[in-house]
Write an enzyme that holds these catalytic residues in place. Structure first.
Site, mmCIF file in Angstrom:
data_model
loop_
_atom_site.group_PDB
_atom_site.id
_atom_site.type_symbol
_atom_site.label_atom_id
_atom_site.label_comp_id
_atom_site.label_asym_id
_atom_site.label_seq_id
_atom_site.Cartn_x
_atom_site.Cartn_y
_atom_site.Cartn_z
ATOM 1 N N CYS A 119 -35.493 16.895 99.449
ATOM 2 C CA CYS A 119 -35.734 15.700 100.262
ATOM 3 C C CYS A 119 -34.910 14.515 99.771
ATOM 4 C CB CYS A 119 -37.223 15.377 100.278
ATOM 5 S SG CYS A 119 -38.199 16.650 101.122
ATOM 6 N N CYS A 138 -38.878 15.521 96.430
ATOM 7 C CA CYS A 138 -38.333 16.635 95.662
ATOM 8 C C CYS A 138 -36.800 16.607 95.751
ATOM 9 C CB CYS A 138 -38.876 17.952 96.225
ATOM 10 S SG CYS A 138 -38.158 18.405 97.828
ATOM 11 N N GLU A 144 -40.834 14.672 104.564
ATOM 12 C CA GLU A 144 -39.660 13.797 104.644
ATOM 13 C C GLU A 144 -38.595 14.385 105.569
ATOM 14 O OE1 GLU A 144 -41.052 13.599 100.237
ATOM 15 O OE2 GLU A 144 -41.056 15.057 101.874
ATOM 16 N N HIS A 199 -40.748 20.067 104.797
ATOM 17 C CA HIS A 199 -41.425 19.009 104.050
ATOM 18 C C HIS A 199 -41.570 17.788 104.947
ATOM 19 C CE1 HIS A 199 -40.370 20.490 99.716
ATOM 20 N NE2 HIS A 199 -40.795 21.471 100.484
#
Length: 154
Positions: free
Chosen positions: A79, A76, A48, A46
């Site tokens: 993260c 999410c 992040e 992801h």
């Protein structure tokens, strides 16, 4: 947030879900990431996480207590957990994520009362632009006309 949006456009150009993130420390960008799940065949890739990895490498430290993370969407659970473990000082994000947001939308991983770290949070920064980038991507994936939202005919 403009830099995070630029990173999200890099994800879009690669055919990924257009999410971008940057880590800022001392007024300088020390980490930059965009979704790379498909590109890297990695469910943890992801935006992040990638930005945090780069920032940690640049700092030479896994703790980022003086840093801020800017993301185009509410993080999410994975993260948000990484932000807690990195001890990020402040999170600034664009659009809420009503399906997987772990700041306040679906659950509260970040700043959960039983965790040992608190992160300052500011949501809604350039939210409209961040949301539109994501919505246009998913409309195109569903075969909808980006202007009207109706199904395209072949």
């Amino acid at each position: 947030m403009e830099e995070a949006l630029r990173a999200a456009r890099r994800a879009l150009d690669a055919g990924e879900v257009p999410v971008g993130a940057i880590v800022v420390c001392g007024g300088e960008i020390i980490g930059r990431g965009w979704n790379r799940n498909l590109t890297d065949s990695d469910p943890t890739a992801h935006a992040e996480i990638i930005a945090l990895r780069e920032a940690g490498a640049n700092l030479g430290n896994h703790r980022m207590g003086d840093c801020e993370l800017f993301a185009t969407i509410e993080p999410c659970p994975m993260c948000a957990g990484a932000l807690v473990y990195a001890r990020v000082k402040r999170l600034v994000y664009g659009a809420d994520d009503p399906k997987a947001g772990a700041v306040h939308s679906v659950m509260a991983v970040l700043n959960h009362p039983q965790l040992n770290h608190r992160t300052e949070v500011r949501g809604g920064v350039l939210a409209g632009r961040c949301a539109e980038l994501l919505q246009a991507f998913f409309r195109s994936r569903r075969g909808e006309d980006a202007r009207t939202g109706s199904q395209k005919t072949l």
